[in-house]
Enzyme design. Sequence first.
Site, PDB file in Angstrom:
ATOM      1  N   ILE A  32      33.842  50.144  54.291  1.00 52.47           N
ATOM      2  CA  ILE A  32      34.543  51.012  55.238  1.00 52.47           C
ATOM      3  C   ILE A  32      33.607  52.097  55.793  1.00 52.47           C
ATOM      4  CG2 ILE A  32      35.397  52.796  53.632  1.00 52.47           C
ATOM      5  CD1 ILE A  32      38.175  52.384  54.855  1.00 52.47           C
ATOM      6  N   ASN A  88      25.997  49.957  41.491  1.00 50.77           N
ATOM      7  CA  ASN A  88      25.913  51.286  40.901  1.00 50.77           C
ATOM      8  C   ASN A  88      26.744  51.337  39.618  1.00 50.77           C
ATOM      9  OD1 ASN A  88      24.315  52.445  43.002  1.00 50.77           O
ATOM     10  ND2 ASN A  88      26.136  52.567  44.298  1.00 50.77           N
ATOM     11  N   GLY A  94      25.953  57.097  41.188  1.00 50.54           N
ATOM     12  CA  GLY A  94      26.873  57.379  42.278  1.00 50.54           C
ATOM     13  C   GLY A  94      28.048  56.421  42.372  1.00 50.54           C
ATOM     14  N   GLN A  95      28.402  55.773  41.249  1.00 50.78           N
ATOM     15  CA  GLN A  95      29.552  54.852  41.302  1.00 50.78           C
ATOM     16  C   GLN A  95      30.827  55.641  41.622  1.00 50.78           C
ATOM     17  OE1 GLN A  95      30.268  52.434  37.777  1.00 50.78           O
ATOM     18  NE2 GLN A  95      31.856  51.225  38.834  1.00 50.78           N
ATOM     19  N   HIS A 101      31.386  46.151  41.744  1.00 49.33           N
ATOM     20  CA  HIS A 101      31.151  45.667  43.109  1.00 49.33           C
ATOM     21  C   HIS A 101      29.663  45.659  43.394  1.00 49.33           C
ATOM     22  CE1 HIS A 101      31.821  50.027  43.208  1.00 49.33           C
ATOM     23  NE2 HIS A 101      30.930  50.064  44.190  1.00 49.33           N
ATOM     24  N   HIS A 103      26.980  45.788  46.479  1.00 47.66           N
ATOM     25  CA  HIS A 103      26.741  46.038  47.894  1.00 47.66           C
ATOM     26  C   HIS A 103      25.747  45.000  48.417  1.00 47.66           C
ATOM     27  CE1 HIS A 103      28.271  50.348  47.825  1.00 47.66           C
ATOM     28  NE2 HIS A 103      28.065  50.148  46.538  1.00 47.66           N
TER      29      HIS A 103
HETATM   30  P1  AMP Z   1      30.012  52.871  44.924  1.00 43.11           P
HETATM   31  O1  AMP Z   1      29.471  54.231  45.274  1.00 43.11           O
HETATM   32  O2  AMP Z   1      28.949  51.909  44.534  1.00 43.11           O
HETATM   33  O3  AMP Z   1      31.156  52.947  43.955  1.00 43.11           O
HETATM   34  O4  AMP Z   1      30.563  52.300  46.298  1.00 43.11           O
HETATM   35  C1  AMP Z   1      31.889  52.264  46.690  1.00 43.11           C
HETATM   36  C2  AMP Z   1      31.887  51.728  48.104  1.00 43.11           C
HETATM   37  O5  AMP Z   1      33.197  51.311  48.425  1.00 43.11           O
HETATM   38  C3  AMP Z   1      31.465  52.768  49.154  1.00 43.11           C
HETATM   39  O6  AMP Z   1      30.360  52.260  49.893  1.00 43.11           O
HETATM   40  C4  AMP Z   1      32.712  52.910  50.018  1.00 43.11           C
HETATM   41  O7  AMP Z   1      32.417  53.130  51.384  1.00 43.11           O
HETATM   42  C5  AMP Z   1      33.427  51.600  49.783  1.00 43.11           C
HETATM   43  N1  AMP Z   1      34.865  51.635  49.965  1.00 43.11           N
HETATM   44  C6  AMP Z   1      35.739  52.509  49.422  1.00 43.11           C
HETATM   45  N2  AMP Z   1      36.987  52.229  49.817  1.00 43.11           N
HETATM   46  C7  AMP Z   1      36.907  51.151  50.619  1.00 43.11           C
HETATM   47  C8  AMP Z   1      37.856  50.382  51.357  1.00 43.11           C
HETATM   48  N3  AMP Z   1      39.168  50.665  51.327  1.00 43.11           N
HETATM   49  N4  AMP Z   1      37.416  49.335  52.090  1.00 43.11           N
HETATM   50  C9  AMP Z   1      36.099  49.050  52.136  1.00 43.11           C
HETATM   51  N5  AMP Z   1      35.162  49.719  51.463  1.00 43.11           N
HETATM   52  C10 AMP Z   1      35.545  50.766  50.727  1.00 43.11           C
END
Ligand code: AMP
Length: 115
Positions: A32, A88, A94-95, A101, A103
């Site tokens: 997002i 992460n 920074g999780q 997940h 990236h």
């Molecule tokens: P992390 O910092 O590795 O936990 O990354 C979480 C990621 O999830 C971030 O890059 C957010 O932009 C992404 N994210 C959070 N909510 C959503 C959502 N509803 N749809 C798509 N991506 C999301």
Amino acid sequence: MKEDCIFCKIISKSIPSTIVYEDDAVMAFNDINPQAPIHAIVIPKKHIERISDLRPEDSKLISKVISAGNKIAKEKKIADSGYRFIINCNKDAGQAVFHIHMHVIGGRQMGWPPG
Ligand code: AMP
Ligand code: ZN
């Protein structure tokens, strides 16, 4: 499925996402808040909070996450130019979302070391 997990809600489609890959075990959708021209998030459908919680029996599942990332990179035509997988774990990394997940980032030159 964990009730208050945003990625479990994406899996159940109770909140919308732009899906770029899905099979029985794995799902992927566009981030997002993209950090590059291509930025997808690949998740196992099983709710596991962080990479350090993985058990030996999850090894096939994580291999499926990586394979899905490779497929997305090919489909988005960044396989040759290059891409990065990032997972992460916990605060210093920074999780922000506690459902494992990966990236998939590409489409621009990236720096090293990461910030
Ligand atoms: P992390 O910092 O590795 O936990 O990354 C979480 C990621 O999830 C971030 O890059 C957010 O932009 C992404 N994210 C959070 N909510 C959503 C959502 N509803 N749809 C798509 N991506 C999301
Ligand atoms: Zn979850």
